[in-house]
Design a protein around this motif. Structure first.
Motif, short mmCIF file in Angstrom:
data_model
loop_
_atom_site.label_atom_id
_atom_site.label_comp_id
_atom_site.label_asym_id
_atom_site.label_seq_id
_atom_site.Cartn_x
_atom_site.Cartn_y
_atom_site.Cartn_z
N LEU A 1 -5.91 -24.16 -8.45
CA LEU A 1 -4.86 -23.11 -8.44
C LEU A 1 -5.35 -21.90 -9.04
O LEU A 1 -4.84 -20.95 -8.78
CB LEU A 1 -3.50 -23.94 -9.19
CG LEU A 1 -2.82 -25.03 -8.54
CD1 LEU A 1 -1.72 -25.43 -9.00
CD2 LEU A 1 -2.62 -24.59 -6.85
N ALA A 2 -6.00 -22.08 -10.28
CA ALA A 2 -6.43 -20.78 -10.79
C ALA A 2 -7.47 -20.11 -9.99
O ALA A 2 -7.33 -18.70 -10.12
CB ALA A 2 -6.79 -21.22 -12.28
N ALA A 3 -8.46 -20.73 -9.66
CA ALA A 3 -9.14 -19.90 -8.46
C ALA A 3 -8.35 -19.40 -7.35
O ALA A 3 -8.68 -18.37 -6.84
CB ALA A 3 -10.29 -20.95 -8.05
N THR A 4 -7.39 -20.19 -7.03
CA THR A 4 -6.36 -19.39 -5.85
C THR A 4 -5.89 -18.22 -6.44
O THR A 4 -5.82 -17.05 -5.54
CB THR A 4 -5.48 -20.43 -5.39
OG1 THR A 4 -6.30 -21.62 -4.78
CG2 THR A 4 -4.67 -19.97 -4.24
N GLY A 5 -5.15 -18.49 -7.31
CA GLY A 5 -4.51 -17.08 -8.13
C GLY A 5 -5.36 -15.94 -8.38
O GLY A 5 -5.19 -14.75 -7.99
N VAL B 1 -7.65 -10.50 -6.65
CA VAL B 1 -8.69 -9.97 -6.35
C VAL B 1 -8.47 -9.08 -4.87
O VAL B 1 -8.68 -8.04 -4.86
CB VAL B 1 -10.02 -10.52 -6.25
CG1 VAL B 1 -11.00 -9.78 -5.68
CG2 VAL B 1 -10.56 -10.85 -7.46
N VAL B 2 -7.89 -9.86 -4.08
CA VAL B 2 -7.66 -9.45 -2.69
C VAL B 2 -6.41 -8.29 -2.65
O VAL B 2 -6.47 -7.47 -2.02
CB VAL B 2 -7.58 -10.50 -1.81
CG1 VAL B 2 -7.10 -9.97 -0.39
CG2 VAL B 2 -8.69 -11.56 -1.65
N PHE B 3 -5.36 -8.69 -3.31
CA PHE B 3 -4.19 -7.86 -3.27
C PHE B 3 -3.63 -6.98 -4.20
O PHE B 3 -3.02 -6.14 -4.07
CB PHE B 3 -2.85 -8.77 -2.79
CG PHE B 3 -3.23 -9.53 -1.51
CD1 PHE B 3 -3.11 -9.13 -0.31
CD2 PHE B 3 -3.42 -10.80 -1.57
CE1 PHE B 3 -3.08 -9.78 0.81
CE2 PHE B 3 -3.50 -11.58 -0.42
CZ PHE B 3 -3.48 -11.13 0.80
N PHE B 4 -4.34 -7.29 -5.41
CA PHE B 4 -3.78 -6.36 -6.62
C PHE B 4 -4.86 -5.88 -7.36
O PHE B 4 -4.34 -4.70 -8.18
CB PHE B 4 -3.28 -7.47 -7.59
CG PHE B 4 -1.95 -8.25 -6.89
CD1 PHE B 4 -0.68 -7.56 -6.71
CD2 PHE B 4 -2.02 -9.41 -6.66
CE1 PHE B 4 0.24 -8.25 -6.39
CE2 PHE B 4 -0.88 -10.14 -6.01
CZ PHE B 4 0.29 -9.55 -5.87
N LYS B 5 -6.04 -6.01 -7.30
CA LYS B 5 -7.00 -5.31 -8.24
C LYS B 5 -7.11 -3.98 -7.74
O LYS B 5 -7.01 -3.55 -6.64
CB LYS B 5 -8.45 -6.11 -7.74
CG LYS B 5 -9.39 -5.83 -8.91
CD LYS B 5 -10.94 -6.55 -8.85
CE LYS B 5 -11.81 -6.04 -9.82
NZ LYS B 5 -13.00 -6.89 -9.72
N ALA B 6 -7.46 -3.20 -8.80
CA ALA B 6 -7.12 -1.76 -8.67
C ALA B 6 -8.49 -1.36 -7.74
O ALA B 6 -9.62 -2.15 -7.57
CB ALA B 6 -7.66 -1.02 -9.98
N ASN B 7 -8.32 -0.19 -7.12
CA ASN B 7 -9.24 0.28 -5.88
C ASN B 7 -9.30 -0.57 -4.97
O ASN B 7 -10.56 -0.37 -4.15
CB ASN B 7 -10.72 0.59 -6.74
CG ASN B 7 -10.45 1.66 -7.88
OD1 ASN B 7 -9.62 2.44 -7.61
ND2 ASN B 7 -11.03 1.66 -8.95
N ASN B 8 -8.62 -1.54 -4.65
CA ASN B 8 -9.16 -2.54 -3.51
C ASN B 8 -7.93 -2.21 -2.53
O ASN B 8 -6.89 -2.30 -2.62
CB ASN B 8 -8.67 -3.94 -3.87
CG ASN B 8 -8.91 -5.02 -3.02
OD1 ASN B 8 -8.87 -4.64 -1.72
ND2 ASN B 8 -9.52 -6.19 -2.92
N HIS B 9 -8.37 -1.84 -1.25
CA HIS B 9 -7.34 -1.16 -0.26
C HIS B 9 -7.67 -2.18 1.04
O HIS B 9 -7.05 -1.53 1.98
CB HIS B 9 -7.91 0.46 -0.03
CG HIS B 9 -7.89 1.29 -1.11
ND1 HIS B 9 -6.70 1.52 -1.74
CD2 HIS B 9 -8.77 1.81 -1.80
CE1 HIS B 9 -6.98 2.33 -2.64
NE2 HIS B 9 -8.15 2.63 -2.53
N LYS C 1 0.83 -1.31 0.29
CA LYS C 1 0.05 -0.06 -0.10
C LYS C 1 0.91 1.35 -0.01
O LYS C 1 0.56 2.22 -0.78
CB LYS C 1 -0.97 0.07 1.35
CG LYS C 1 -1.95 1.23 1.11
CD LYS C 1 -2.91 1.10 2.47
CE LYS C 1 -3.69 2.36 2.30
NZ LYS C 1 -4.78 2.23 3.53
N GLY C 2 2.04 1.23 0.89
CA GLY C 2 2.78 2.44 0.85
C GLY C 2 3.52 2.56 -0.62
O GLY C 2 3.78 3.77 -0.82
#
Length: 394
Positions: free
Chosen positions: A377-381, A386-394, A197-198
């Protein structure tokens, strides 16, 4: 190594990394929430709430992969599960009951946030934290048994003396090393999330404090591991086959057979530990005229350290598990001849990882398994994206 063992190792690796993150989060979240309630710090409470959302994701991931591991184990090795499940029912039971209470605590803690009284919410938080440590307590007792079957009773029927099992010379160092390693990785993971985030925006003062504290705790954990790791390695003299499979390639061997060499994996693990040490010293060592910790370079180094810590957990678990291949019980080659019949024949067959169920060896079933694991594995990825990289996800 046969395909079933590889399938087991793959899903177990993801499961154990997620579990290790969860131990640290289950430890820190109730503490942060309680401190926020006492001080009235809404920003700190929001940080704790955000971490809890991440915890829910990691717990779900751990649960899915743990279920996949159980299905593979029962499908490929039903004979082993039938015997080990009966003998180690009590330590398994400790973990299963703890998992049930832990799940209850997760649900109650989340839905009780702002609804329960602070004292009741704190009690649920304590349950969340305590069960985070009793779950691996039971499983590590089982793993210690799989090193060497201390407490095994064959007559009048197969059973387990729990006291003797807990006095297994490999149990305590394995358990303490595991939870300390989990806290080290978990707090580096928290720092890594904040560093990510930083890199994109300025951290709040609360986030900066949590970031700094997480790095300091990770350093303390790494220092503790400098003692706990060698303690477990020394305890493995009671498991000479496993000891040789790890250290014979480095010139240290006991009077026992050596079936494989995983010295290379041990070296990889030590390199990853060294990377963590360098990163933490780089972040915390005072360097005149610089402020590394909250710089872009500091954030990038933190993420590298968190990844190295996760890989350390992964390689450590693989080293511990694969170094007893092809046996479920590492000391099996040394104790098999001492067992009376029919236990000698039954256990020699059941404790062999190459004794795969004939019904599970059809090539078409392997194909279905590969497809299923690929989808998983695809679902895990995608979940992690979604949790860590998707835009606007804080």
């Amino acid at each position: 190594m046969n395909p079933p063992a590889l399938f087991l190792g793959l899903v177990f690796g993801i499961h154990i990394v997620a579990v290790n993150v969860g131990i640290a989060l289950a430890t820190v979240i109730p503490f942060l929430k309680r401190r926020a309630a006492k001080t009235g710090d809404k920003a700190l409470e929001e940080a704790a709430r955000g971490l809890f959302k991440i915890y829910a994701v990691t717990y779900g991931l751990a649960g899915v992969m743990g279920t996949a591991f159980t299905v593979f184990l029962v499908s490929f090795y039903p004979e082993f599960v039938g015997i080990a499940g009966n003998i180690t029912m009590i330590p398994f039971g400790i973990s299963i009951v703890s998992i049930l209470f832990h799940f209850f605590a997760i649900v109650s803690y989340w839905y009780g946030w702002g609804r329960f009284t602070e004292s009741l919410h704190d009690m649920v938080g304590w349950l969340l934290t305590i069960t985070a440590y009793t779950i691996p307590l039971g499983f590590r007792a089982v793993f210690a048994f799989l090193n060497t079957p201390a407490g095994l009773i064959l007559e009048p029927k197969p059973s387990l003396n729990v006291v003797d099992a807990l006095l297994n010379p490999t149990f305590l160092p394995l358990y303490l090393k595991s939870v300390t390693g989990a806290l080290t990785f978990g707090f580096l993971f928290i720092a890594g999330v904040l560093a990510w985030k930083g890199l994109r925006q300025e951290l709040s003062q609360v986030e900066k404090g949590l970031y700094m504290d997480s790095i300091k705790i990770a350093l303390m954990g790494l220092i503790a591991m400098m003692f706990l790791g060698p303690w477990y390695a020394l305890a493995l003299v009671n498991v000479p086959v496993k000891f040789n499979n790890i250290f014979a390639g480095l010139g240290a061997a006991l009077n026992a057979p050596t079936f494989s060499s995983y010295a290379w994996l041990f070296i990889v693990k030590m390199i990853l530990v060294l990377i963590q040490a360098v990163v933490l010293l780089y972040l915390l060592a005072p360097i005149k005229g610089t402020d590394i910790l909250f710089s872009q370079n500091g954030y990038k180094a933190t993420i590298i350290g968190a990844v190295a810590a996760g890989l350390t957990v992964l390689t450590g678990e693989y080293l511990n598990a694969f170094s007893q291949y092809p046996f479920f019980v590492a000391n099996a080659p040394l104790i098999a001849d001492k067992l009376p019949e029919p236990y000698k024949t039954i256990l020699t067959r059941a404790l062999n990882l190459e004794n795969v169920s004939p019904l599970a060896q059809d090539p078409s079933l392997y194909l279905v398994t590969v497809i299923g694991v690929t989808i998983l594995l695809a679902a895990t990825g995608y979940l992690l994206y979604v949790v860590f990289f998707k835009a606007n996800n804080h």
